[in-house]
Design a protein around this motif. Structure first.
Motif, mmCIF file in Angstrom:
data_model
loop_
_atom_site.group_PDB
_atom_site.id
_atom_site.type_symbol
_atom_site.label_atom_id
_atom_site.label_comp_id
_atom_site.label_asym_id
_atom_site.label_seq_id
_atom_site.Cartn_x
_atom_site.Cartn_y
_atom_site.Cartn_z
ATOM 1 N N HIS A 179 51.619 39.058 42.585
ATOM 2 C CA HIS A 179 50.659 39.431 41.547
ATOM 3 C C HIS A 179 49.562 40.280 42.190
ATOM 4 O O HIS A 179 49.246 40.117 43.371
ATOM 5 C CB HIS A 179 49.993 38.191 40.949
ATOM 6 C CG HIS A 179 50.934 37.314 40.200
ATOM 7 N ND1 HIS A 179 51.530 37.699 39.024
ATOM 8 C CD2 HIS A 179 51.373 36.048 40.444
ATOM 9 C CE1 HIS A 179 52.290 36.706 38.576
ATOM 10 N NE2 HIS A 179 52.228 35.700 39.425
ATOM 11 N N PHE A 217 64.155 26.832 42.167
ATOM 12 C CA PHE A 217 62.834 26.227 41.935
ATOM 13 C C PHE A 217 62.632 25.050 42.878
ATOM 14 O O PHE A 217 63.543 24.262 43.108
ATOM 15 C CB PHE A 217 62.695 25.776 40.469
ATOM 16 C CG PHE A 217 62.247 26.892 39.576
ATOM 17 C CD1 PHE A 217 63.115 27.908 39.215
ATOM 18 C CD2 PHE A 217 60.936 26.955 39.110
ATOM 19 C CE1 PHE A 217 62.701 28.970 38.412
ATOM 20 C CE2 PHE A 217 60.506 28.000 38.307
ATOM 21 C CZ PHE A 217 61.382 29.008 37.953
ATOM 22 N N SER A 256 52.155 34.833 31.814
ATOM 23 C CA SER A 256 51.114 34.386 32.731
ATOM 24 C C SER A 256 50.703 35.550 33.621
ATOM 25 O O SER A 256 51.498 36.470 33.858
ATOM 26 C CB SER A 256 51.578 33.203 33.573
ATOM 27 O OG SER A 256 52.499 33.614 34.538
ATOM 28 N N ASN A 257 49.470 35.499 34.075
ATOM 29 C CA ASN A 257 48.942 36.562 34.936
ATOM 30 C C ASN A 257 49.192 37.959 34.374
ATOM 31 O O ASN A 257 49.588 38.868 35.100
ATOM 32 C CB ASN A 257 49.511 36.440 36.345
ATOM 33 C CG ASN A 257 48.891 35.257 37.058
ATOM 34 O OD1 ASN A 257 49.373 34.134 36.910
ATOM 35 N ND2 ASN A 257 47.811 35.471 37.759
ATOM 36 N N HIS A 281 53.865 30.398 42.412
ATOM 37 C CA HIS A 281 55.181 30.122 41.804
ATOM 38 C C HIS A 281 55.867 28.916 42.422
ATOM 39 O O HIS A 281 55.624 28.563 43.583
ATOM 40 C CB HIS A 281 56.102 31.338 41.932
ATOM 41 C CG HIS A 281 56.247 31.833 43.342
ATOM 42 N ND1 HIS A 281 57.255 31.409 44.174
ATOM 43 C CD2 HIS A 281 55.511 32.701 44.077
ATOM 44 C CE1 HIS A 281 57.132 32.002 45.355
ATOM 45 N NE2 HIS A 281 56.073 32.786 45.327
ATOM 46 N N HIS A 282 56.719 28.319 41.605
ATOM 47 C CA HIS A 282 57.612 27.265 42.089
ATOM 48 C C HIS A 282 58.976 27.840 42.454
ATOM 49 O O HIS A 282 59.681 27.309 43.295
ATOM 50 C CB HIS A 282 57.814 26.194 41.008
ATOM 51 C CG HIS A 282 56.618 25.318 40.800
ATOM 52 N ND1 HIS A 282 56.341 24.250 41.602
ATOM 53 C CD2 HIS A 282 55.617 25.371 39.890
ATOM 54 C CE1 HIS A 282 55.223 23.664 41.196
ATOM 55 N NE2 HIS A 282 54.768 24.337 40.153
ATOM 56 N N GLY A 283 59.363 28.891 41.762
ATOM 57 C CA GLY A 283 60.670 29.491 42.011
ATOM 58 C C GLY A 283 60.634 30.342 43.275
ATOM 59 O O GLY A 283 59.739 31.156 43.451
ATOM 60 N N GLU A 306 61.053 23.235 36.674
ATOM 61 C CA GLU A 306 60.192 23.726 35.588
ATOM 62 C C GLU A 306 60.821 23.466 34.223
ATOM 63 O O GLU A 306 60.207 22.881 33.347
ATOM 64 C CB GLU A 306 59.940 25.224 35.791
ATOM 65 C CG GLU A 306 58.819 25.796 34.958
ATOM 66 C CD GLU A 306 58.541 27.250 35.324
ATOM 67 O OE1 GLU A 306 57.595 27.494 36.098
ATOM 68 O OE2 GLU A 306 59.263 28.152 34.840
ATOM 69 N N CYS A 319 57.026 38.353 39.320
ATOM 70 C CA CYS A 319 57.110 36.892 39.436
ATOM 71 C C CYS A 319 58.112 36.298 38.432
ATOM 72 O O CYS A 319 59.299 36.460 38.619
ATOM 73 C CB CYS A 319 55.725 36.262 39.339
ATOM 74 S SG CYS A 319 55.746 34.625 40.096
ATOM 75 N N GLY A 320 57.661 35.648 37.356
ATOM 76 C CA GLY A 320 58.616 35.095 36.393
ATOM 77 C C GLY A 320 59.570 36.177 35.875
ATOM 78 O O GLY A 320 60.761 35.945 35.674
ATOM 79 N N GLN A 366 62.107 36.843 38.462
ATOM 80 C CA GLN A 366 63.095 35.754 38.454
ATOM 81 C C GLN A 366 64.150 35.995 37.363
ATOM 82 O O GLN A 366 65.342 35.785 37.569
ATOM 83 C CB GLN A 366 62.397 34.410 38.224
ATOM 84 C CG GLN A 366 61.451 34.027 39.368
ATOM 85 C CD GLN A 366 60.562 32.843 39.022
ATOM 86 O OE1 GLN A 366 60.540 32.360 37.891
ATOM 87 N NE2 GLN A 366 59.802 32.364 40.014
ATOM 88 N N GLY A 413 54.699 37.942 34.547
ATOM 89 C CA GLY A 413 54.823 36.551 34.946
ATOM 90 C C GLY A 413 55.007 35.642 33.740
ATOM 91 O O GLY A 413 54.707 36.008 32.606
ATOM 92 N N SER A 414 55.553 34.468 33.999
ATOM 93 C CA SER A 414 55.773 33.493 32.937
ATOM 94 C C SER A 414 55.550 32.097 33.483
ATOM 95 O O SER A 414 55.991 31.785 34.591
ATOM 96 C CB SER A 414 57.203 33.610 32.415
ATOM 97 O OG SER A 414 57.544 32.436 31.706
ATOM 98 N N ARG A 415 54.913 31.272 32.695
ATOM 99 C CA ARG A 415 54.735 29.874 33.091
ATOM 100 C C ARG A 415 56.033 29.095 32.868
ATOM 101 O O ARG A 415 56.195 28.004 33.397
ATOM 102 C CB ARG A 415 53.583 29.291 32.253
ATOM 103 C CG ARG A 415 53.396 27.823 32.267
ATOM 104 C CD ARG A 415 52.905 27.280 33.602
ATOM 105 N NE ARG A 415 52.713 25.853 33.440
ATOM 106 C CZ ARG A 415 53.638 24.935 33.661
ATOM 107 N NH1 ARG A 415 54.822 25.290 34.123
ATOM 108 N NH2 ARG A 415 53.389 23.668 33.442
ATOM 109 N N ALA A 416 56.942 29.659 32.078
ATOM 110 C CA ALA A 416 58.169 28.942 31.736
ATOM 111 C C ALA A 416 59.330 29.928 31.790
ATOM 112 O O ALA A 416 59.811 30.410 30.772
ATOM 113 C CB ALA A 416 58.032 28.319 30.347
ATOM 114 N N THR A 417 59.770 30.214 32.996
ATOM 115 C CA THR A 417 60.745 31.295 33.200
ATOM 116 C C THR A 417 62.003 31.112 32.360
ATOM 117 O O THR A 417 62.410 32.021 31.631
ATOM 118 C CB THR A 417 61.135 31.376 34.697
ATOM 119 O OG1 THR A 417 59.964 31.618 35.462
ATOM 120 C CG2 THR A 417 62.147 32.482 34.948
#
Ligand SMILES: NC(=O)CC[C@H](N)C(=O)O
Length: 497
Positions: A420, A366, A264-265, A390-392, A348, A333-334, A337, A299-303
């Motif tokens: 980002h 998270f 992501s991003n 982010h959620h984390g 997540e 970001c991800g 993490q 980044g990652s949508r699913a870390t």
């Protein structure tokens, strides 16, 4: 002038975003007050507006093409797939649910009204709104609930042009078929076509365009040539995967970006493209990291699930060995993490407690609440403006010595930040890259005077030029102001009789 237009496409990645950005830029240069709009975007590249709303990154770039600040209305619905089956639904900038495709159907009726209202607000504020469709308008299984293509065009009475990608082949069949699969009311809004990514001889194409006109009664408003090296943040991850690997040169700084399954991003990396002497590759295997000076885990949508992939591919071990050898690694970001010691995730992945790669003294927890922010800070003595999605929440463990880096930390040759867009800040980017080059032992010095903002503006101008030089702009203005021609013939879909 006042009006609107919908840019649809025969497929994803036909070039709708680029054409929309180009038309926006060209109109803005004519002094028109123009804004972009995409009712529903499915993307893992997003952006945070000044008032803290999350929208698709492409709409933010298109807003830049218009010379205006992006707002939530420009992309009222954003879907962020976290797996093949489920997506987070972001409405007017806020994540409201995590749903599968069937559950999403239940939201749709409500979302159409939201999208139409956003478009109305934009139309009240700007003279022209250039709308971008999503996927193809001829997904007949989805037409009834559609809010992004013909459903929107009908609700808002928008003239439509369809962009076809000639590089894929089958462009005439897909343009003709896109019209022919629509019912009479929808067909009446499809004014004509644009052909994109053309790299052949125009005289060979011309008879086909005449035949298409004969068959459909519709104009082809332009043929856009293939443009090489347009590394644009309006692109999605499909385009990313088609990018040819660039060769490394002896003095180039070699950057390998781990191509996570739910990357992501990745537009963070875009700023590196403005620096002469930097070669960026997206990589999927441990072997490809070997000759890189800097490895970026983006980044990652699913870390947690992407971290699983990083381990399976052997990239985890290769990154740990690099770090132990003092070779540069940057997590964003991800990716940051993943570099932490532990991750607690009941949100997540819902996998609970997971070990990170342990390369930074940090812990991730998270939270249900999503952080959306536009932080400003300092690094290497330079101002850095960035954005966070982010959620984390990462906490740096102060019991272990590390150096501050943006909102995160640096330990040895490993840097991590949640921010980002940091690399878009010229002075910071150059100082960071100089540090990376020194750490990696690469004789690379960033060229002075590079401005990412200017680089980006030049690319948007190139898109404006593309429209100005290759599209019948008079006809496009006529469509925007007056809607589709009234005498468009109906193509009988035929079908089996
Ligand atoms: N932008 C990102 O990389 C997000 C990382 C992670 N998926 C989170 O929500 O915290």
């Amino acid at each position: 002038m006042k009006g609107a237009l919908l840019v649809a496409g025969t497929t994803s990645d036909a070039g709708k975003s680029v054409v929309t950005a180009g038309i926006c830029r060209w109109l803005a240069r004519q002094g028109v007050r123009v804004a972009p709009f995409k009712a529903q975007n499915m993307s893992l590249n997003s952006f945070v507006t000044a008032d803290g709303a999350e929208i698709g990154r492409a709409q933010a770039t298109q807003a830049a093409a218009c010379g205006i600040e992006p707002t939530a209305d420009m992309n009222p619905v954003l879907l962020k797939p976290g797996s093949d089956r489920r997506s987070q639904v972001v409405v007017l900038g806020r994540a409201i649910a995590d749903v599968d495709a069937m559950e999403y159907g239940a939201f749709k009726a409500r979302l159409r009204a939201v999208a139409v209202e956003s478009l109305e607000r934009l139309r009240a504020e700007y003279d022209v709104v250039i709308c971008e469709g999503a996927g193809s308008p001829a997904e007949i299984n989805l037409r009834a609930g559609d809010i992004a293509n013909m459903g929107l065009a009908q609700a808002a009475r928008l003239p439509v042009i369809v962009v076809g990608d000639i590089d894929r082949g089958g462009v005439f069949a897909s343009l003709y078929g896109t019209v022919a699969l629509l019912d009479a009311a929808d067909q009446a809004l499809i004014a004509g076509f644009l052909i994109n990514k053309f790299r052949g001889a125009p005289e060979l194409l011309a008879p086909g365009l005449d035949m298409l006109h004969g068959l459909t009664g519709r104009e082809t408003y332009g043929v856009l040539p293939w443009l090489d090296g347009l590394w644009l943040d309006v692109e999605d991850s499909l385009a990313l995967d088609n990018r040819p690997a660039q060769p490394y040169r002896p003095h180039s700084l070699r950057v390998a970006v781990v191509r996570l399954p739910r990357i992501s991003n990745f537009t963070d990396i875009d700023a590196l493209a403005s620096e002469p002497g930097i070669v960026v590759r997206f990589v999927r295997s441990a072997a490809e990291l070997e000759d890189a000076d800097l490895v970026i885990i983006p980044g990652s949508r699913a870390t947690v699930s992407d971290l699983g992939w990083v381990r399976e591919t052997g990239i985890a071990q290769a990154v740990q060995e690099r770090a132990a050898a003092g070779r540069p690694v940057l997590g964003i970001c991800g990716g940051y993490q993943m570099l932490a010691r532990t991750i607690h995730d009941d949100i997540e992945s819902r996998k609970g407690h997971i070990d990170g790669l342990g390369l930074l003294p940090a812990t991730v927890r998270f939270t249900a609440e999503k952080t959306l922010a536009r932080p400003v800070g300092t690094a290497y003595g330079h101002r850095v403006a960035a954005y966070e999605i982010h959620h984390g929440v990462v906490t740096v463990d102060t019991a272990t010595p590390s150096r501050p880096f943006l909102d995160g930390c640096r330990s040895g040759s490993v840097w991590g930040t949640t921010w980002h867009g940091a690399l878009e800040n010229d002075a910071f980017r150059q100082a960071f890259l100089a540090d990376v080059a020194a750490t990696a032992g690469r004789p690379f010095t960033p060229a002075p005077g590079i401005s990412f903002a200017e680089f980006r503006a030049a690319r948007l101008d190139a898109l404006g030029d593309l429209i100005e030089q290759h599209v019948d702009t008079g006809a496009i203005l006529d469509l925007i102001e007056n809607g589709p021609p009234r005498d468009l013939p109906l193509i009988h879909p035929g079908g089996a009789r």
